[in-house]
Design an enzyme around this catalytic site. Structure first.
Site, mmCIF file in Angstrom:
data_model
loop_
_atom_site.group_PDB
_atom_site.id
_atom_site.type_symbol
_atom_site.label_atom_id
_atom_site.label_comp_id
_atom_site.label_asym_id
_atom_site.label_seq_id
_atom_site.Cartn_x
_atom_site.Cartn_y
_atom_site.Cartn_z
ATOM 1 N N CYS A 277 0.766 -1.256 0.000
ATOM 2 C CA CYS A 277 0.000 0.000 0.000
ATOM 3 C C CYS A 277 0.790 1.296 0.000
ATOM 4 O O CYS A 277 0.386 2.242 -0.668
ATOM 5 C CB CYS A 277 -0.987 -0.011 1.154
ATOM 6 S SG CYS A 277 -2.275 -1.238 0.869
ATOM 7 N N PHE A 339 7.609 -8.409 3.981
ATOM 8 C CA PHE A 339 7.894 -6.961 4.000
ATOM 9 C C PHE A 339 7.956 -6.396 5.405
ATOM 10 O O PHE A 339 8.429 -5.279 5.619
ATOM 11 C CB PHE A 339 6.892 -6.190 3.132
ATOM 12 C CG PHE A 339 5.559 -5.889 3.781
ATOM 13 C CD1 PHE A 339 4.543 -6.832 3.807
ATOM 14 C CD2 PHE A 339 5.325 -4.647 4.351
ATOM 15 C CE1 PHE A 339 3.317 -6.543 4.399
ATOM 16 C CE2 PHE A 339 4.097 -4.354 4.938
ATOM 17 C CZ PHE A 339 3.089 -5.310 4.975
HETATM 18 P P1 NAD Z 1 -6.134 -8.566 -1.492
HETATM 19 O O1 NAD Z 1 -5.541 -8.624 -2.830
HETATM 20 O O2 NAD Z 1 -5.534 -9.315 -0.352
HETATM 21 O O3 NAD Z 1 -7.662 -9.023 -1.576
HETATM 22 C C1 NAD Z 1 -8.557 -8.557 -2.531
HETATM 23 C C2 NAD Z 1 -9.548 -9.694 -2.882
HETATM 24 O O4 NAD Z 1 -10.585 -9.149 -3.701
HETATM 25 C C3 NAD Z 1 -8.909 -10.839 -3.673
HETATM 26 O O5 NAD Z 1 -9.099 -12.055 -2.969
HETATM 27 C C4 NAD Z 1 -9.682 -10.814 -5.013
HETATM 28 O O6 NAD Z 1 -9.905 -12.111 -5.538
HETATM 29 C C5 NAD Z 1 -10.976 -10.157 -4.608
HETATM 30 N N1 NAD Z 1 -11.731 -9.556 -5.727
HETATM 31 C C6 NAD Z 1 -11.248 -8.846 -6.778
HETATM 32 N N2 NAD Z 1 -12.248 -8.457 -7.570
HETATM 33 C C7 NAD Z 1 -13.398 -8.932 -7.028
HETATM 34 C C8 NAD Z 1 -14.768 -8.840 -7.396
HETATM 35 N N3 NAD Z 1 -15.155 -8.186 -8.487
HETATM 36 N N4 NAD Z 1 -15.685 -9.434 -6.588
HETATM 37 C C9 NAD Z 1 -15.291 -10.090 -5.476
HETATM 38 N N5 NAD Z 1 -14.013 -10.205 -5.073
HETATM 39 C C10 NAD Z 1 -13.076 -9.629 -5.851
HETATM 40 O O7 NAD Z 1 -6.225 -7.009 -1.133
HETATM 41 P P2 NAD Z 1 -6.147 -6.337 0.332
HETATM 42 O O8 NAD Z 1 -4.739 -6.278 0.788
HETATM 43 O O9 NAD Z 1 -7.195 -6.952 1.199
HETATM 44 O O10 NAD Z 1 -6.567 -4.851 -0.020
HETATM 45 C C11 NAD Z 1 -7.893 -4.512 -0.367
HETATM 46 C C12 NAD Z 1 -8.031 -3.000 -0.356
HETATM 47 O O11 NAD Z 1 -7.811 -2.516 0.971
HETATM 48 C C13 NAD Z 1 -7.025 -2.272 -1.231
HETATM 49 O O12 NAD Z 1 -7.663 -1.152 -1.810
HETATM 50 C C14 NAD Z 1 -5.965 -1.821 -0.259
HETATM 51 O O13 NAD Z 1 -5.327 -0.636 -0.683
HETATM 52 C C15 NAD Z 1 -6.748 -1.563 1.000
HETATM 53 N N6 NAD Z 1 -5.996 -1.722 2.260
HETATM 54 C C16 NAD Z 1 -5.127 -2.772 2.442
HETATM 55 C C17 NAD Z 1 -4.484 -2.942 3.658
HETATM 56 C C18 NAD Z 1 -3.525 -4.071 3.906
HETATM 57 O O14 NAD Z 1 -2.912 -4.102 4.959
HETATM 58 N N7 NAD Z 1 -3.343 -5.010 3.018
HETATM 59 C C19 NAD Z 1 -4.756 -2.069 4.708
HETATM 60 C C20 NAD Z 1 -5.658 -1.022 4.505
HETATM 61 C C21 NAD Z 1 -6.278 -0.871 3.277
HETATM 62 C C1 UGA Z 2 0.351 0.412 6.531
HETATM 63 C C2 UGA Z 2 -0.236 1.379 7.567
HETATM 64 O O1 UGA Z 2 0.544 1.324 8.761
HETATM 65 C C3 UGA Z 2 -1.683 1.013 7.874
HETATM 66 O O2 UGA Z 2 -2.251 1.981 8.758
HETATM 67 C C4 UGA Z 2 -2.481 0.974 6.563
HETATM 68 O O3 UGA Z 2 -3.815 0.572 6.813
HETATM 69 C C5 UGA Z 2 -1.834 0.006 5.612
HETATM 70 O O4 UGA Z 2 -0.466 0.422 5.370
HETATM 71 C C6 UGA Z 2 -2.483 -0.044 4.283
HETATM 72 O O5 UGA Z 2 -3.170 0.885 3.887
HETATM 73 O O6 UGA Z 2 -2.230 -1.054 3.637
HETATM 74 P P1 UGA Z 2 1.362 -2.046 6.599
HETATM 75 O O7 UGA Z 2 1.876 -1.690 5.254
HETATM 76 O O8 UGA Z 2 0.632 -3.315 6.778
HETATM 77 O O9 UGA Z 2 0.380 -0.886 7.114
HETATM 78 O O10 UGA Z 2 2.576 -2.073 7.647
HETATM 79 P P2 UGA Z 2 3.458 -0.920 8.338
HETATM 80 O O11 UGA Z 2 3.668 -1.303 9.735
HETATM 81 O O12 UGA Z 2 2.923 0.430 8.087
HETATM 82 O O13 UGA Z 2 4.851 -1.076 7.597
HETATM 83 C C7 UGA Z 2 5.013 -0.695 6.239
HETATM 84 C C8 UGA Z 2 6.476 -0.800 5.858
HETATM 85 O O14 UGA Z 2 7.229 0.237 6.488
HETATM 86 C C9 UGA Z 2 7.127 -2.112 6.279
HETATM 87 O O15 UGA Z 2 8.002 -2.563 5.284
HETATM 88 C C10 UGA Z 2 7.877 -1.727 7.537
HETATM 89 O O16 UGA Z 2 8.962 -2.572 7.798
HETATM 90 C C11 UGA Z 2 8.316 -0.329 7.197
HETATM 91 N N1 UGA Z 2 8.579 0.509 8.379
HETATM 92 C C12 UGA Z 2 7.592 0.824 9.241
HETATM 93 C C13 UGA Z 2 9.859 0.984 8.607
HETATM 94 O O17 UGA Z 2 10.781 0.714 7.828
HETATM 95 N N2 UGA Z 2 10.097 1.761 9.704
HETATM 96 C C14 UGA Z 2 9.109 2.094 10.579
HETATM 97 O O18 UGA Z 2 9.403 2.818 11.561
HETATM 98 C C15 UGA Z 2 7.835 1.610 10.344
#
Ligand code: NAD
Ligand code: UGA
Length: 468
Positions: A277, A339
C-alpha cells in the site's frame, strides 16, 4: 424478518476483508457476515484451518464465528441480494498500462463490484467503499449504481477506509485509533452512516468513530499512508547521512522522537518500506495532485518513493562493495523475505529488490523466511521485477529457499537481515559463524540484532545508519 439484526456482505476476501469481517462477526453475533470472493481457491482456504493469509490471532477469531454468523462464499449473486450492507474490499493496484500507468490506482475491481450489485439487487443497499481509492471514486460508484437501479431500489454509498497494519491486524481492529465513515450529508446518507457506525460502536467508543463527508474520508486514507511512509523515508534519508558522518541513527530516532510534537513511532530505519500500500497509495496521491494541476505537490510526495528506492539500492551496493566488489558465485543468505514481521505477505517487499540486485551480480542466494512460500515469492518477483523462469532459466539454481535457518547460513559468505522476525534474535550465532566462509559478513537491514555480540564472535557487521 429473520433472526439477524443486520446482514453484511464483504466483496473481497483478502488481507482486509477477511480479518475485518472476522472481527465484526466476533463482536456482533446478531449480525450475519458473509465474506465473498470471485476466487474459489481463496474462499476454500478461508473455510479450512490453513487460512490464505498469516496474521497472529486470526485463526482463533475466525473459528469462533465461522458457521455461526460468519460465512465465506463465492455465491455472490445470492449474497448480494440478501445483504443490507455491502463492503467493497477488493484490490486497487497501481495501473500498469494506459492512462496514468505507473501512478494511477486501477479501480476496475470496485467498478465491477458496483455493476454486479446493481444488476442483482432487488432491495435497497448501503454500499461501503473499504478499498483504498482515489478521491471521488464514491461518485463513480454512486452513478453506476443509480444508472442501473430497478424501481423501489435505492443505494447509499459510503466510504469507510481501513487503517489496519499487517502483522497486527487483529489488535488494530479490536482497538483502532479511529474508525472513519464518510457519506453524503443528506438525511438518507446520514442514516446510512449511522447504520454502519452502530456496528462499530458495539466495541469502539463513539468518540473514536469519526464521520465526515465522502471526499474527506477517501482522501484521509491516502494522506495517512503518505504521512506514515514519509516518516520512514525521512529517517532513512538520515541513516545515509549517519553512515557518512559517524552519527548513530538509533540515537537520532530516540532524541528526535522524544519530542512529543514529533512522536516516537515510525522512526525505525530500514532497508526501505515495502507492502502493498505505501507506494501504491502515494502514487495515487501524486497522480491526483497532477490531475488537479498541482505539480509541486505531486513532486513533493513522489520524493518519498524516490528516497525509498535510493535506500534499497544503497543497501545492495553496500553488500557488493563491502565484499570486495564481487559476489559472483558467493553464497549469500537472506534471512526474512516478508515486508515486515508477523506476516507472510511479500508484496513490494524490500527483500525482493535486494535479491534481484544480487541475482544480477550472479550471487547464489539462499532465502529463509518462517512464513513466506516459494510460490508467493516467485509470483511477486515476476509481477514486480519481471524476473521469472523464462527470463532467468537458471533461477531455481540461483535462488534456493531453505526451511532451516542454519542450513541456509551454512557455507555462506554473508547474511542479510531483511525482516525483523523475533526468532532471528534467538539463533546461536556462534554456531552459524563457525559454519560460514570467512570473513563472515552480516548486513542488518532492520537494526534487529545485537551487533556488539556479533562482532565479538567475529562477524563483520554492516548496519543501516551505523558506523561500520
Ligand atoms: P487482497 O488482494 O488481499 O484481496 C482482494 C480480494 O478481492 C482478492 O481475494 C480478489 O480475488 C478479490 N476480488 C477482486 N475483484 C473482485 C470482485 N469483483 N468481486 C469479489 N471479489 C473480488 O487485497 P487487500 O490487501 O485486502 O486490499 C484490499 C483494499 O484494501 C485495497 O484497496 C488496499 O489498498 C486496502 N488496504 C489494504 C491494507 C492491507 O494491509 N493489506 C490495509 C488497509 C487498506
Ligand atoms: C500500513 C499502515 O501502517 C496502515 O495503517 C495501513 O492501513 C496500511 O499500510 C495499508 O493501507 O495497507 P502495513 O503496510 O501493513 O500498514 O505495515 P506498516 O507497519 O505500516 O509497515 C510498512 C512498511 O514500512 C514495512 O516494510 C515496515 O517494515 C516499514 N517501516 C515501518 C519501517 O521501515 N520503519 C518504521 O518505523 C515503520
Amino acid at each position: 424478518s429473520d433472526q439477524w439484526d443486520l446482514k453484511i456482505l464483504c466483496m473481497g476476501a483478502g488481507y482486509v476483508g477477511g480479518p475485518t469481517m472476522a472481527v465484526i462477526a466476533k463482536m456482533c453475533p446478531k449480525v450475519r457476515v458473509v465474506v465473498g470472493d470471485i476466487s474459489q481457491k481463496q474462499i476454500d482456504a478461508w473455510n479450512t484451518d490453513v487460512l490464505p493469509i498469516y496474521e497472529p490471532g486470526l485463526l482463533d477469531c475466525v473459528k469462533e464465528s465461522r458457521g455461526r454468523n460468519l460465512f465465506f462464499s463465492t455465491d455472490l449473486d445470492k449474497e448480494i441480494d440478501e445483504a443490507d450492507v455491502i463492503f467493497i474490499s477488493v484490490n486497487t493496484p497501481t495501473k500498469t498500462q494506459g492512462i496514468g500507468a505507473g501512478a494511477a490506482a486501477n479501480i476496475k475491481n470496485c467498478e465491477l463490484c458496483a455493476r454486479h450489485i446493481a444488476k442483482i439487487a432487488t432491495s435497497s443497499k448501503i454500499v461501503v467503499e473499504k478499498s483504498t481509492v482515489p478521491v471521488r471514486t464514491a461518485e463513480a460508484i454512486a452513478r453506476i449504481l443509480a444508472a442501473n437501479e430497478k424501481s423501489d431500489v435505492t443505494f447509499q454509498v459510503l466510504s469507510n477506509p481501513e487503517f489496519l497494519a499487517e502483522g497486527t491486524a487483529m489488535t488494530d481492529l479490536m482497538n483502532p485509533d479511529r474508525v472513519l465513515i464518510g457519506g453524503p450529508q443528506t438525511p438518507a446518507g446520514l442514516a446510512a452512516i449511522e447504520t454502519v457506525a452502530k456496528v462499530y460502536a458495539t466495541w469502539i467508543p463513539r468518540a473514536q468513530i469519526l464521520t465526515t463527508n465522502l471526499w474527506s474520508s477517501e482522501l484521509s486514507k491516502l494522506v495517512a499512508n503518505a504521512f506514515l511512509a514519509q516518516r520512514v523515508s525521512s529517517i532513512n534519508s538520515i541513516s545515509a547521512l549517519c553512515e557518512a558522518t559517524g552519527a548513530d541513527v538509533s540515537e537520532i530516532s530516540r532524541a528526535v522522537g522524544m519530542d512529543d510534537r514529533i512522536g516516537k513511532r515510525f522512526l525505525q530505519p530500514s532497508v526501505g518500506f515495502g507492502g502493498s500500500c505505501f507506494q501504491k497509495d502515494i502514487l495515487n496521491l501524486v497522480y491526483l495532485c497532477e490531475t488537479y494541476g498541482l505539480q509541486p505537490c505531486a513532486d513533493y510526495w513522489r520524493q518519498v518513493i524516490q528516497m525509498n528506492d535510493f535506500q534499497k539500492k544503497r543497501f545492495s551496493e553496500k553488500i557488493v562493495s563491502s565484499m570486495f566488489n564481487t559476489v559472483t558465485g558467493k553464497k549469500i543468505t537472506v534471512l526474512g523475505y516478508a515486508f515486515k514481521a508477523d506476516t507472510g505477505d511479500v508484496r513490494e517487499t524490500p527483500a525482493m529488490f535486494i535479491v534481484r540486485d544480487l541475482l544480477q551480480e550472479n550471487a547464489k542466494i539462499h532465502v529463509y523466511d518462517p512464513q513466506v512460500t516459494r510460490e508467493e515469492m516467485w509470483l511477486e518477483m515476476n509481477y514486480t521485477c519481471g524476473v521469472n523462469h523464462e527470463t532467468n532459466p537458471r533461477l531455481d539454481e540461483h535462488v534456493v529457499t531453505a526451511t532451516d535457518p542454519y542450513e541456509a547460513c551454512k557455507g555462506s559468505h554473508a547474511i542479510c537481515i531483511m525482516t525483523e522476525w523475533a526468532e532471528f534474535k534467538t539463533y546461536d550465532y556462534q554456531k552459524i559463524y563457525d559454519a560460514m566462509e570467512k570473513p563472515a559478513f552480516l548486513f542488518d537491514g532492520r537494526l534487529h540484532l545485537d551487533h556488539k555480540a556479533l562482532r565479538e564472535i567475529g562477524f563483520e557487521v554492516h548496519a543501516i545508519g551505523k558506523p561500520d
